[in-house]
Design an enzyme around this catalytic site. Structure first.
Site, PDB file in Angstrom:
ATOM      1  N   HIS A 101      62.167 -59.649   7.668  1.00  0.00           N
ATOM      2  CA  HIS A 101      60.854 -58.719   7.193  1.00  0.00           C
ATOM      3  C   HIS A 101      60.152 -58.721   8.709  1.00  0.00           C
ATOM      4  CE1 HIS A 101      57.489 -57.100   5.769  1.00  0.00           C
ATOM      5  NE2 HIS A 101      58.114 -56.773   4.528  1.00  0.00           N
ATOM      6  N   GLU A 173      63.311 -50.299   6.494  1.00  0.00           N
ATOM      7  CA  GLU A 173      61.869 -50.231   6.529  1.00  0.00           C
ATOM      8  C   GLU A 173      61.141 -50.156   7.592  1.00  0.00           C
ATOM      9  OE1 GLU A 173      59.687 -52.715   3.336  1.00  0.00           O
ATOM     10  OE2 GLU A 173      59.931 -54.129   4.930  1.00  0.00           O
TER      11      GLU A 173
HETATM   12  P1  PGA Z   1      54.628 -51.988   1.001  1.00  0.00           P
HETATM   13  O1  PGA Z   1      55.380 -53.220   1.482  1.00  0.00           O
HETATM   14  O2  PGA Z   1      55.406 -51.424  -0.425  1.00  0.00           O
HETATM   15  O3  PGA Z   1      53.287 -52.519   0.526  1.00  0.00           O
HETATM   16  O4  PGA Z   1      54.614 -50.827   1.870  1.00  0.00           O
HETATM   17  C1  PGA Z   1      56.720 -53.425   1.552  1.00  0.00           C
HETATM   18  C2  PGA Z   1      57.132 -54.347   2.443  1.00  0.00           C
HETATM   19  O5  PGA Z   1      56.578 -54.737   3.621  1.00  0.00           O
HETATM   20  O6  PGA Z   1      57.934 -55.176   2.021  1.00  0.00           O
END
Ligand code: PGA
Length: 264
Positions: A101, A173
């Site tokens: 992450h 992401e």
């Molecule tokens: P968010 O976080 O949905 O609050 O943007 C996603 C993540 O960082 O896993």
């Protein structure tokens, strides 16, 4: 080659947002709210903080469509790593684990090689790695998105075989799109799906079309009940990784309902 739309997945990443009591209460609420739903195509993976793993796992043990994940894990099996947690230690409680992450990458300097090695070890323990990758705001501004995500994906594949890759979930992401980073504009769903397609193409070049199609690819970044459908209805999107919105059980269940409805 857009990826099949089976095996939908919603990953709830609770980060460090709730107290222990809050996490157990949220798990209870999820148990109650998920009654009567039969998400034939979609699984919900709840990722609490380490101290609540056991309690949340117990609370949700009998809910078929819900499984437990860790938010992170150390790459070494054991040793003098004060404050760290090993795969061996989470293994009794989880079936899934988030790896790489962006918040961990930033905090600990975790690199692509360590992410890939940890993913391989998790698979050896029977735990499905949810590997996160994506570019920062700065990289995007410099038009380096393709270069960055291609590099991250290739580093992952360098440690994989076709068989191992079949067990990996990849989450695209973009770091700038995470709600905690206060995105000015939410990412364009078609744009996101385009980058996710690129990830499949990289897998296809290495392991063939079938492996690329079978791979589950999620989108993450500011997903909420009000926008989830926009992302999941794009071709090749198997689900979402949700941070902030996932700490609200009602909203989380609604997100799973919407994803399940869009997964054939
Ligand atoms: P968010 O976080 O949905 O609050 O943007 C996603 C993540 O960082 O896993």
């Amino acid at each position: 080659m857009l990826g099949n739309k089976k095996n939908g997945l919603v990953v709830a990443n609770w980060k460090m947002e709730l107290s222990h009591k809050g996490e157990v209460e949220a798990a209870k609420a999820i148990k109650n709210l998920s009654k009567g739903h039969n998400w034939g195509n979609t699984k919900l993976v709840v990722c609490p903080s380490y101290p609540s793993l056991m309690a949340v796992a117990q609370e949700l043990a009998k809910v078929d469509e819900v499984e437990i994940g860790a938010q992170n894990v150390h790459s070494e099996d054991k040793g003098a790593w004060t404050g760290e947690v090993s795969i061996n230690q989470i293994a009794p409680f989880v079936q899934w684990c988030i790896v790489g992450h962006s918040e961990q990458r930033k905090l600990t300097g975790l690199n692509d090689e360590q992410v890939a090695q940890t993913a391989v070890r998790l698979i050896q323990y029977g735990i499905t790695p949810i590997v996160c990758l994506g570019e920062t705001a700065e990289q995007r501004a410099q038009d380096k998105t393709i270069e960055i995500v291609t590099g991250q994906m290739k580093q992952l594949l360098a440690f994989m075989t076709r068989m191992l890759m079949a067990k990996v979930v990849v989450t695209y992401e973009p770091v700038w799109a995470i709600s905690a980073n206060n995105p000015m504009d939410l990412p364009d769903p078609a744009d996101m799906a385009g980058t996710m397609l690129l990830l499949r193409k990289i897998v296809s070049a290495e392991f063939g079309n079938e492996a690329a199609e079978r791979m589950r690819v999620l989108y993450g970044g500011s997903v909420k009940e009000s926008n989830v459908a926009e992302y999941v209805k794009e071709p090749g999107v198997n689900g979402v990784l949700v941070g902030s919105a996932s700490t609200q059980p009602r909203q989380l269940i609604e997100i799973v309902n919407l994803v399940d409805g869009l997964i054939e």
